[in-house]
Design a protein around this motif. Structure first.
Motif, PDB file in Angstrom:
ATOM      1  N   GLN A 287       0.877  -1.175   0.000  1.00 45.70           N
ATOM      2  CA  GLN A 287       0.000   0.000   0.000  1.00 45.70           C
ATOM      3  C   GLN A 287       0.912   1.223   0.000  1.00 45.70           C
ATOM      4  O   GLN A 287       1.270   1.730   1.053  1.00 45.70           O
ATOM      5  N   VAL A 288       1.319   1.647  -1.211  1.00 48.27           N
ATOM      6  CA  VAL A 288       2.205   2.803  -1.335  1.00 48.27           C
ATOM      7  C   VAL A 288       1.612   3.785  -2.333  1.00 48.27           C
ATOM      8  O   VAL A 288       0.824   3.411  -3.204  1.00 48.27           O
ATOM      9  N   SER A 289       1.993   5.047  -2.212  1.00 49.05           N
ATOM     10  CA  SER A 289       1.588   6.063  -3.185  1.00 49.05           C
ATOM     11  C   SER A 289       2.484   5.940  -4.412  1.00 49.05           C
ATOM     12  O   SER A 289       3.694   5.782  -4.284  1.00 49.05           O
ATOM     13  N   PHE A 290       1.871   6.014  -5.593  1.00 49.04           N
ATOM     14  CA  PHE A 290       2.653   5.959  -6.826  1.00 49.04           C
ATOM     15  C   PHE A 290       1.891   6.652  -7.941  1.00 49.04           C
ATOM     16  O   PHE A 290       0.688   6.890  -7.840  1.00 49.04           O
ATOM     17  N   SER A 291       2.616   6.962  -8.998  1.00 50.30           N
ATOM     18  CA  SER A 291       2.038   7.619 -10.164  1.00 50.30           C
ATOM     19  C   SER A 291       1.424   6.569 -11.090  1.00 50.30           C
ATOM     20  O   SER A 291       2.137   5.727 -11.637  1.00 50.30           O
ATOM     21  N   LEU A 292       0.123   6.637 -11.246  1.00 46.70           N
ATOM     22  CA  LEU A 292      -0.578   5.715 -12.129  1.00 46.70           C
ATOM     23  C   LEU A 292      -0.073   5.858 -13.562  1.00 46.70           C
ATOM     24  O   LEU A 292       0.156   4.873 -14.260  1.00 46.70           O
ATOM     25  N   THR A 293       0.143   7.098 -13.980  1.00 49.67           N
ATOM     26  CA  THR A 293       0.633   7.358 -15.338  1.00 49.67           C
ATOM     27  C   THR A 293       1.990   6.710 -15.570  1.00 49.67           C
ATOM     28  O   THR A 293       2.231   6.105 -16.614  1.00 49.67           O
ATOM     29  N   SER A 294       2.881   6.807 -14.583  1.00 46.93           N
ATOM     30  CA  SER A 294       4.219   6.216 -14.727  1.00 46.93           C
ATOM     31  C   SER A 294       4.150   4.703 -14.869  1.00 46.93           C
ATOM     32  O   SER A 294       4.845   4.115 -15.705  1.00 46.93           O
ATOM     33  N   VAL A 295       3.330   4.062 -14.062  1.00 47.02           N
ATOM     34  CA  VAL A 295       3.207   2.602 -14.136  1.00 47.02           C
ATOM     35  C   VAL A 295       2.625   2.198 -15.488  1.00 47.02           C
ATOM     36  O   VAL A 295       3.108   1.252 -16.123  1.00 47.02           O
ATOM     37  N   CYS A 296       1.617   2.927 -15.949  1.00 46.60           N
ATOM     38  CA  CYS A 296       1.031   2.635 -17.262  1.00 46.60           C
ATOM     39  C   CYS A 296       2.052   2.827 -18.376  1.00 46.60           C
ATOM     40  O   CYS A 296       2.155   2.006 -19.294  1.00 46.60           O
ATOM     41  N   GLN A 297       2.830   3.906 -18.309  1.00 46.16           N
ATOM     42  CA  GLN A 297       3.847   4.177 -19.327  1.00 46.16           C
ATOM     43  C   GLN A 297       4.924   3.098 -19.330  1.00 46.16           C
ATOM     44  O   GLN A 297       5.368   2.661 -20.387  1.00 46.16           O
ATOM     45  N   GLU A 298       5.342   2.650 -18.164  1.00 41.45           N
ATOM     46  CA  GLU A 298       6.341   1.576 -18.074  1.00 41.45           C
ATOM     47  C   GLU A 298       5.818   0.302 -18.741  1.00 41.45           C
ATOM     48  O   GLU A 298       6.540  -0.355 -19.500  1.00 41.45           O
ATOM     49  N   ALA A 299       4.565  -0.043 -18.484  1.00 41.79           N
ATOM     50  CA  ALA A 299       3.982  -1.242 -19.087  1.00 41.79           C
ATOM     51  C   ALA A 299       3.901  -1.099 -20.601  1.00 41.79           C
ATOM     52  O   ALA A 299       4.246  -2.028 -21.341  1.00 41.79           O
ATOM     53  N   LEU A 300       3.475   0.070 -21.071  1.00 42.65           N
ATOM     54  CA  LEU A 300       3.405   0.301 -22.523  1.00 42.65           C
ATOM     55  C   LEU A 300       4.778   0.180 -23.173  1.00 42.65           C
ATOM     56  O   LEU A 300       4.915  -0.434 -24.232  1.00 42.65           O
ATOM     57  N   THR A 301       5.769   0.764 -22.548  1.00 42.39           N
ATOM     58  CA  THR A 301       7.125   0.712 -23.097  1.00 42.39           C
ATOM     59  C   THR A 301       7.609  -0.737 -23.204  1.00 42.39           C
ATOM     60  O   THR A 301       8.264  -1.104 -24.182  1.00 42.39           O
ATOM     61  N   MET A 302       7.265  -1.542 -22.223  1.00 38.18           N
ATOM     62  CA  MET A 302       7.742  -2.922 -22.205  1.00 38.18           C
ATOM     63  C   MET A 302       7.104  -3.801 -23.276  1.00 38.18           C
ATOM     64  O   MET A 302       7.690  -4.800 -23.677  1.00 38.18           O
ATOM     65  N   VAL A 303       5.911  -3.427 -23.759  1.00 37.44           N
ATOM     66  CA  VAL A 303       5.267  -4.242 -24.797  1.00 37.44           C
ATOM     67  C   VAL A 303       5.276  -3.567 -26.166  1.00 37.44           C
ATOM     68  O   VAL A 303       4.755  -4.120 -27.128  1.00 37.44           O
ATOM     69  N   GLN A 304       5.884  -2.387 -26.250  1.00 44.94           N
ATOM     70  CA  GLN A 304       5.905  -1.643 -27.511  1.00 44.94           C
ATOM     71  C   GLN A 304       6.503  -2.467 -28.646  1.00 44.94           C
ATOM     72  O   GLN A 304       6.002  -2.452 -29.764  1.00 44.94           O
ATOM     73  N   HIS A 305       7.560  -3.212 -28.363  1.00 44.50           N
ATOM     74  CA  HIS A 305       8.201  -4.014 -29.411  1.00 44.50           C
ATOM     75  C   HIS A 305       7.252  -5.084 -29.961  1.00 44.50           C
ATOM     76  O   HIS A 305       7.257  -5.379 -31.146  1.00 44.50           O
ATOM     77  N   LEU A 306       6.400  -5.664 -29.108  1.00 45.33           N
ATOM     78  CA  LEU A 306       5.425  -6.659 -29.567  1.00 45.33           C
ATOM     79  C   LEU A 306       4.414  -6.017 -30.509  1.00 45.33           C
ATOM     80  O   LEU A 306       4.074  -6.575 -31.552  1.00 45.33           O
TER      81      LEU A 306
END
Length: 102
Positions: free
Chosen positions: A36-55
């Motif tokens: 249960q930590v505070s985090f940036s939703l946008t950052s997590v979404c962007q990280e996931a997108l970057t990781m599957v961009q090649h696919l």
């Protein structure tokens, strides 16, 4: 350098996936609590997108991320959220023959 960073992020995600499987087993046995930590939703979404961009690129599918102008912090487990997003994105790319995933 960018390719190396992506490789490192993907390697880190593989480790996280293995940890996720192990922790899922522990969760079923009620031996682990979610973070249960505070985090940036946008950052997590962007990280996931970057990781599957090649696919997506290999398949000719565009990835689009739409975010509100105000991007508040959320409280939860960012690793679990990223894993869920990666699963959703991977399946979306896999089952999209043309166009985009938003």
């Amino acid at each position: 350098a960018e390719y190396l960073e992506l490789m490192m992020a993907c390697g880190s995600q593989i480790t996280n996936n293995v940890d996720f499987v192990l922790e899922h087993s522990r969760l079923e046995q009620k031996q682990v609590a979610l973070q249960q930590v505070s985090f940036s939703l946008t950052s997590v979404c962007q990280e996931a997108l970057t990781m599957v961009q090649h696919l997506a690129s290999r398949k000719g599918v565009r990835l689009e991320m739409k975010c509100p102008s105000v991007q508040p912090l959320v409280v939860g487990d960012p690793a679990r959220l990223k894993q869920a997003l990666l699963n959703l994105l991977t399946n979306s790319i896999k089952f999209t023959s043309q166009g985009s995933v938003t």
